[in-house]
Design a protein around this motif. Structure first.
Motif, PDB file in Angstrom:
ATOM      1  N   MET A 198      -4.719  10.624   5.465  1.00 16.13           N
ATOM      2  CA  MET A 198      -4.563  10.975   6.876  1.00 16.13           C
ATOM      3  C   MET A 198      -5.104   9.878   7.785  1.00 16.13           C
ATOM      4  O   MET A 198      -4.566   9.621   8.858  1.00 16.13           O
ATOM      5  CB  MET A 198      -5.290  12.282   7.179  1.00 16.13           C
ATOM      6  N   ASN A 199      -6.175   9.225   7.317  1.00 17.32           N
ATOM      7  CA  ASN A 199      -6.763   8.147   8.116  1.00 17.32           C
ATOM      8  C   ASN A 199      -5.788   7.008   8.354  1.00 17.32           C
ATOM      9  O   ASN A 199      -5.970   6.197   9.251  1.00 17.32           O
ATOM     10  CB  ASN A 199      -7.997   7.581   7.416  1.00 17.32           C
ATOM     11  N   GLU A 212       0.846  -1.196   0.000  1.00 14.38           N
ATOM     12  CA  GLU A 212       0.000   0.000   0.000  1.00 14.38           C
ATOM     13  C   GLU A 212       0.875   1.236   0.000  1.00 14.38           C
ATOM     14  O   GLU A 212       1.961   1.240   0.566  1.00 14.38           O
ATOM     15  CB  GLU A 212      -0.883   0.034   1.253  1.00 14.38           C
ATOM     16  N   PHE A 213       0.364   2.271  -0.625  1.00 12.04           N
ATOM     17  CA  PHE A 213       1.069   3.550  -0.630  1.00 12.04           C
ATOM     18  C   PHE A 213       0.028   4.644  -0.498  1.00 12.04           C
ATOM     19  O   PHE A 213      -0.860   4.771  -1.332  1.00 12.04           O
ATOM     20  CB  PHE A 213       1.855   3.714  -1.934  1.00 12.04           C
ATOM     21  N   TYR A 214       0.134   5.382   0.580  1.00 15.65           N
ATOM     22  CA  TYR A 214      -0.776   6.506   0.800  1.00 15.65           C
ATOM     23  C   TYR A 214       0.080   7.759   0.923  1.00 15.65           C
ATOM     24  O   TYR A 214       0.991   7.801   1.741  1.00 15.65           O
ATOM     25  CB  TYR A 214      -1.561   6.321   2.097  1.00 15.65           C
ATOM     26  N   SER A 215      -0.197   8.737   0.108  1.00 20.34           N
ATOM     27  CA  SER A 215       0.682   9.907   0.129  1.00 20.34           C
ATOM     28  C   SER A 215      -0.086  11.211   0.002  1.00 20.34           C
ATOM     29  O   SER A 215      -1.009  11.335  -0.792  1.00 20.34           O
ATOM     30  CB  SER A 215       1.677   9.787  -1.029  1.00 20.34           C
ATOM     31  N   GLN A 264      -2.116  16.998  10.319  1.00 22.75           N
ATOM     32  CA  GLN A 264      -3.201  17.871   9.851  1.00 22.75           C
ATOM     33  C   GLN A 264      -2.844  19.318  10.039  1.00 22.75           C
ATOM     34  O   GLN A 264      -3.059  20.148   9.157  1.00 22.75           O
ATOM     35  CB  GLN A 264      -4.486  17.560  10.611  1.00 22.75           C
ATOM     36  N   LYS A 265      -2.260  19.615  11.188  1.00 20.80           N
ATOM     37  CA  LYS A 265      -1.853  20.998  11.453  1.00 20.80           C
ATOM     38  C   LYS A 265      -0.812  21.414  10.434  1.00 20.80           C
ATOM     39  O   LYS A 265      -0.836  22.513   9.897  1.00 20.80           O
ATOM     40  CB  LYS A 265      -1.256  21.093  12.860  1.00 20.80           C
ATOM     41  N   LEU A 266       0.112  20.477  10.183  1.00 19.53           N
ATOM     42  CA  LEU A 266       1.203  20.764   9.267  1.00 19.53           C
ATOM     43  C   LEU A 266       0.672  21.114   7.878  1.00 19.53           C
ATOM     44  O   LEU A 266       1.123  22.059   7.235  1.00 19.53           O
ATOM     45  CB  LEU A 266       2.089  19.528   9.197  1.00 19.53           C
ATOM     46  N   LEU A 267      -0.321  20.355   7.443  1.00 14.22           N
ATOM     47  CA  LEU A 267      -0.929  20.622   6.132  1.00 14.22           C
ATOM     48  C   LEU A 267      -1.492  22.030   6.095  1.00 14.22           C
ATOM     49  O   LEU A 267      -1.268  22.777   5.153  1.00 14.22           O
ATOM     50  CB  LEU A 267      -2.084  19.654   5.876  1.00 14.22           C
ATOM     51  N   ALA A 268      -2.215  22.358   7.149  1.00 12.34           N
ATOM     52  CA  ALA A 268      -2.863  23.662   7.186  1.00 12.34           C
ATOM     53  C   ALA A 268      -1.810  24.758   7.170  1.00 12.34           C
ATOM     54  O   ALA A 268      -1.941  25.752   6.453  1.00 12.34           O
ATOM     55  CB  ALA A 268      -3.744  23.766   8.423  1.00 12.34           C
TER      56      ALA A 268
END
Lengths: 442, 493, 255
Positions: free
Chosen positions: B469-470, B340-343, B481-485
């Motif tokens: 993110m999940n 799996e690869f989630y990015s 999440q904070k980092l993304l924002a």
């Protein structure tokens, strides 16, 4: 053979010296490019899956060296497309246009030798557009064609004209006696609000190797409409690189269908450059390969101006030990806002030895766009097969029906009834005689 | 489209800075430098430097030989140019290949870590104090070229889990290292992997014995501190039959005007029925708003599902680095194995990212899933490059790929280059990709429901990236999440 | 509650609203009707604060505040709600998450505590029953892949959740069949009380069979050219908009 040396010799012999001759200038430039790049090898990203350099290990006769007997009318009759009785027929033999064998039936259609067009009233058009495809085909094989432009043609449909017959273009390679390299070249200009239907096909005579490196450049002006069909159903000894480069320089419409049914190593480049706002382009392709056939479709849709729509669907059936390659690029340039671009590639593998390499590619530099691409590789639906069989249809027949169904949404894009019936027939025939009735599953 | 259009009506009427300006003002908060003396090698790279590194680390002769072999091979290689990134050429002789904070080497216990370094990690939000840690995460802390300490080693050792720095592993567990190091990413694999094999200085080693499920998350925190250095770490995780581990990786660096090179190698190995979940939150210094400085992040990450029914899952949140070149991959060798690869990759300002994955299906009934979400803002370029390869023997292989791009603003680019190679007719491979933008329509709709611009952007971005993110472990997910924002603050609105 | 005075607005340099005067009091339902291009949706957009529209003249007073001076989210916080003619799709953002954020942002604006998960769920369940809306719809991405009817119902559901003082329904009936119109209208009616007001923007009279207006205004070429009671809507339906044109002698202004 030492390819570069060989072509250098050939080029020197063809005496391309005249600085006042537009074609000579273009050819010399292209030859310099070829000398630098050579025949593209596997390290060239665009040629990763299609390796043509090996084909140049053989000696080919081409251009001025050709010394075979002239083809007869019977040779040509054997390869004519259905509906030819009411078509304009343009015939290339070993890459050289044969005015003698060709027939122009429509008064709205202008067909001139490229050399003549480059000297006369169309000089500006030729100067502006000939060789534009090299911006998208950055490789030696495209340059090679341009370097040896000889006996190419210029086709023009003037403003508001609609030829009363389609244009059939036959690319014939006479490989009865020797290996032959053909490099047909065509420049088509479709004027404002003009409309034309072009059908192009490839035929090899004889059993020696044939390599066709063809380039057609089509210029589409405002409100013009071009329908372009490429039908490939040649023999296993017939290899080709076939480039069709369409520039929509005004708000116009392209409808292109590429059908590839047989051949040796076949590479198609189809570029559509949308250089005006509100252009529309539809690109369809069907490839159905058997034996050890290799079919590679590279397409580019370059959205240069805003509000263009492009729709692309390519479907492939790979049988026996054949290989399919699809590479579809969509570029959206910074000013091409409100671009809508859709692309899809669907493949079915029927045999354990068959393979597919597909690479849909989106490169987007504008923000207000809707683009999507998708591709699938898989098998036909077992459930569907079962459903058909449960209605009493024998398995082999059921497979044929399913495959026919798979090809349907491409075939129905062929607007010419004669051509559509012809392609339908080729596919039905193929399904009828398929070596095995089903796909192989381990 | 003029980005001014995104400004809210309220901002048109007063002199408050718009969100765009505010983003630019928003500083990279990990950009400080720790003032600590370093033990450094001279600049440049030759066999002597490699001998120097090896000697510094008290390595056995075989390790030195391995490095030299890699180095000699590297000399013959050319830097790759196929990625969709551009940068001024790296002068490999202008880099310091070894830099270690001066403290007692390999402190016997965590109390001996230099207080200055301890404070550095506190500042980064990583406590090296076992008592203060939330239970459930063991940390290996790496500064520049060396590991300065690993927490919870003892508790893990009781279960037979080895979690230590790579240097220690080479000395203490040579059989395991000899067997596995370079077995997934060979020293000849690519230009940066060869360079790493020659000069790697530290990294983490995890070994999960048969049948053990690691009771806590293992993590490594990488910190570049010294100037002019490159960081070349190497991580190796081996999960024996029936074992499980979740591993986290985080990284930051000071703000500097010159670019620094980070060329890491990560190798994962899972045996029968084993699973490794590897999560990264990459936040190397991305350079300033003009594109000056930042880390070149050229990383080779690859896992092999050696055993049947094994699973490797990569999750990455990439917000940092000026250039990212990274393709965490899985070789699906064992039958029924899963990759799996989630990015989520975010690029802003002048950042460039070329990232994706390779799923190599070799075994029967192997499955892979790719979910890639690229977000581009500012003048950045974000590319997805992936390969799904189904080999002849990979009967019934399945792949599903979803690559979505979101564009914010009209100066950035999004690109997808998915390569799909299928050599088996029983395979089912599906790829879908979309590109869309966040526009004023979406923002206005949120505004009308009482949600302000920044909240709206955060909502939309998090919604866009949610599938990825999940996948993150809880404590990482919030941070990420904070980092993304933060990374995107003010790109839209 | 709402007092619009001499409102002029334009987009891309083109004047659309040419002096609107309208007063709406608490407890009232007003309907604005008019042919395509008369400025109905522009009025709704200007009131909600869509920034493409430039107000060139006039004022709007909403509960004692200068509405035009507020950002769109502040207008929502003050209690203005616009049910969009074309609700926006936001992929990846779940409807529930969106509404929860909106409810709590609006509460924050009003100085109220944020609802916790339990409180929010309770409110949602209650309003879902009113709107006859299904849980599965709410877990999907906002408006993505919703049918026209689902989108419009979702708009009114959001209205129920946000409990605005003043709601504008911008052609909420367009694209709906008569059954769907009934469901949406019932939802609106249940939300009506003496403290709130509704402005129904519509092209057709049929919606007004279900949401009965106290006043009907005819918008024509950027101005309200005729006001009356609900009988005016019926008259319009019967006679078409042409009679307005002839009665007002403004035909020459229209192409």
């Amino acid at each position: 053979m030492n390819t570069k040396e060989y072509f250098k010799e050939q080029f020197e012999q063809s005496n391309v010296q005249d600085r006042n001759n537009l074609l000579d200038v273009v050819r010399r430039q292209a030859f310099d490019t070829f000398s630098k790049l050579g025949i593209p090898g596997a390290k060239h990203e665009e040629w990763k899956y299609t390796r043509i350099s090996g084909l140049f290990n053989k000696e080919y006769s081409f251009g001025v060296n050709l010394t075979q007997d002239p083809l007869t009318q019977a040779d040509i009759d054997a390869i004519r497309l259905p509906g030819h009785e009411s078509a304009n027929e343009l015939i290339f033999i070993n890459g050289r246009f044969s005015a003698q064998l060709s027939i122009v039936r429509s008064s709205q259609l202008i067909v001139l030798p490229l050399e003549e067009a480059a000297r006369g009233e169309y000089r500006q058009l030729v100067e502006k557009h000939l060789g534009h495809s090299s911006k998208y085909q950055k490789d030696g094989i495209n340059a090679l064609n341009t370097a040896f432009v000889q006996a190419g043609i210029f086709i023009c449909v003037e403003k508001g004209q609609v030829p009363d017959h389609p244009v059939f273009i036959y690319n014939v390679a006479d490989a009865k006696a020797v290996n032959v390299l053909s490099q047909p070249r065509t420049l088509v200009c479709i004027g404002e609000a003009a409309q034309v239907q072009i059908v192009e096909t490839f035929s090899t005579l004889g059993s020696q190797e044939s390599f066709t490196n063809q380039v057609m450049e089509i210029i589409v002006e405002k409100d013009a409409f071009v329908e372009y069909y490429k039908i490939q159903n040649d023999k296993a000894n017939a290899h080709q690189v076939s480039t069709t480069h369409i520039r929509q320089i005004g708000k116009s419409h392209t409808h292109a269908v590429t059908i590839s049914l047989n051949g040796g190593m076949v590479r198609n480049n189809l570029n559509v450059v949308l250089e005006a706002a509100h252009c529309e382009a539809h690109l369809y392709g069907l490839y159905f390969q058997q034996g050890s056939g290799h079919i590679d479709n590279h397409t580019v849709v370059d959205n240069v101006e805003p509000n263009c729509l492009s729709f692309e669907l390519y479907k492939g059936i790979m049988d026996d030990a054949s290989t399919g390659v699809f590479n579809g690029k969509i570029f959206v340039q910074p000013q091409a806002q409100k671009t809508n671009a859709y692309q899809s590639n669907k493949n079915v593998l029927l045999s354990r030895e068959a393979s597919v390499n597909t690479k849909p590619q989106l490169e987007i530099f504008a923000d207000d766009v809707k683009c999507s691409h998708g591709c699938t590789v898989g098998q036909l639906d077992e459930e569907g097969l079962f459903y058909l069989r449960s209605r009493g249809i024998p398995e082999k027949r059921a497979w044929s029906l399913l495959l026919q169904g798979f090809t349907m949404d491409i075939l129905e894009k062929i607007k010419s009834p004669a051509i559509r019936t012809y392609v339908d027939g080729l596919i039905a025939e193929r399904l009828e005689f398929r070596s095995h009735g089903q796909q192989e599953i381990d | 489209m003029n980005s001014d259009l995104y400004l809210p009506a309220a901002n048109d009427r007063n002199d408050e800075p718009g969100i765009i300006e505010r983003t630019v003002l928003n500083e990279y908060k990990y950009g400080f430098v720790t003032d600590i003396e370093a033990d450094e090698a001279p600049k440049g790279l030759d066999e002597n430097i490699i001998r120097f590194i090896s000697a510094k680390k008290n390595e056995p002769e075989w390790m030195l030989e391995w490095r030299l072999k890699a180095f000699r091979h590297w000399l013959k290689m050319e830097e790759p140019t196929w990625a969709n990134v551009s940068y001024t050429p790296i002068n490999y002789q202008d880099i310091i290949y070894y830099s270690a904070p001066k403290q007692k080497v390999n402190p016997a216990n965590l109390d001996e870590i230099d207080p200055e370094l301890r404070r550095t990690f506190e500042k980064l939000g990583i406590s090296l104090d076992e008592q203060k840690r939330l239970s459930g995460v063991a940390v290996d802390a790496v500064v520049d070229s060396v590991s300065i300490g690993t927490t919870f080693k003892k508790q893990l050792a009781e279960l037979g889990i080895i979690f230590c720095s790579m240097s220690e592993a080479i000395r203490e567990h040579p059989e395991l290292i000899k067997k596995h190091l370079g077995s997934v990413v060979p020293i000849t694999d690519n230009f940066f992997a060869a360079l790493n094999a020659a000069v790697f200085t530290d990294g983490s080693f995890c070994y999960i014995p048969k049948g053990v499920r690691s009771p806590m998350e293992l993590s490594t925190y990488f910190r570049i501190n010294a100037e002019n250095t490159g960081q070349f770490e190497r991580t190796l995780i081996v999960a024996e039959e029936g074992s499980y581990v979740s591993y986290l990786e985080g990284c930051t660096a000071p703000m500097r005007d010159e670019n620094q090179l980070h060329a890491a190698v990560v190798e994962l190995i899972t045996m029968d029925n084993a699973e490794i979940k590897y999560s990264t939150v990459q936040n190397w210094y991305p350079g300033d708003k003009e594109g000056v400085g930042g880390i070149y992040n050229f990383v080779t990450k690859r896992g092999i599902c050696k055993g049947v029914n094994s699973k490797i899952s990569w999750t990455q949140v990439e917000t940092g680095s000026s250039i990212t070149w990274k393709y965490p991959s899985v070789i699906l060798k064992g039958d029924n194995s899963v990759g799996e690869f989630y990015s989520v990759a975010v690029t802003n300002n002048y950042q460039q990212a070329d990232t994706g994955t390779k799923m190599m299906h070799l075994g029967k009934n192997t499955k892979s899933r790719i979910v890639s979400k690229g977000i581009s803002a500012g003048f950045s370029n974000n590319s997805y490059r992936g390969l799904v390869h189904v080999s002849k023997g990979a009967t019934n292989a399945r792949n599903f790929s979803q690559c979505d791009s979101l564009l914010l603003g009209d100066k950035c680019g999004a690109h997808t280059f998915p390569y799909i190679e299928v050599k088996n007719n029983t395979a089912m491979v599906e790829h879908e990709a979309t590109t869309s933008k966040i526009g004023e329509d979406q923002i206005f709709y949120c505004n009308q429901r009482g949600i302000d611009n920044e909240t709206a952007v955060a909502l939309i971005i998090n919604g866009f990236a949610k599938e990825v993110m999940n996948q993150l472990p809880m404590e990482f997910a919030v941070e990420a999440q904070k980092l993304l924002a933060i990374s995107l603050e003010g790109s839209v609105g | 509650m709402l007092n619009i005075r001499n409102l002029h607005a334009r987009i891309d340099g083109k004047n659309i609203l040419k002096g609107i005067n309208l007063e709406i009091k608490a407890g009232e339902v007003h309907a604005i009707m008019g042919p395509n291009g008369s400025g109905k949706s522009t009025l709704a957009s200007v009131l909600a604060g869509r920034k493409e529209y430039e107000v060139t003249e006039g004022s709007v007073d909403f509960l004692g505040k200068d509405l035009l001076d507020l950002s769109p989210e502040a207008r929502a916080g003050e209690g203005l709600f616009l049910a969009f003619q074309y609700p926006i799709e936001i992929p990846g953002l779940s409807t529930t998450n969106f509404i929860k954020t909106a409810v709590n942002e609006v509460r924050k604006y009003r100085g109220e505590n944020a609802l916790d998960a339990v409180g929010f769920l309770r409110l949602m369940k209650e309003k879902m029953a009113i709107m006859n809306i299904d849980q599965s719809l709410l877990s999907r991405s906002l408006n993505e892949g919703f049918s026209g009817g689902e989108k419009k119902r979702n708009e009114i559901f959001q209205m129920a959740m946000l409990q605005p003082r003043f709601a504008i329904l911008d052609e909420t009936d367009s694209g709906l069949d008569i059954d769907a119109i009934r469901i949406v209208a019932n939802g609106v009616n249940k939300l009506r009380n003496k403290d709130n007001a509704v402005l129904v923007v519509t092209h057709y009279q049929r919606l007004l069979d279900y949401i009965v207006p106290d006043f009907v205004h005819v918008l024509y070429n950027g101005r309200i050219v005729k006001s009356g009671t609900k009988e005016l809507a019926l008259e319009l339906e019967e006679r078409g908009y042409d009679f307005i044109r002839s009665e007002n002698h403004i035909g020459e202004e229209v192409k």
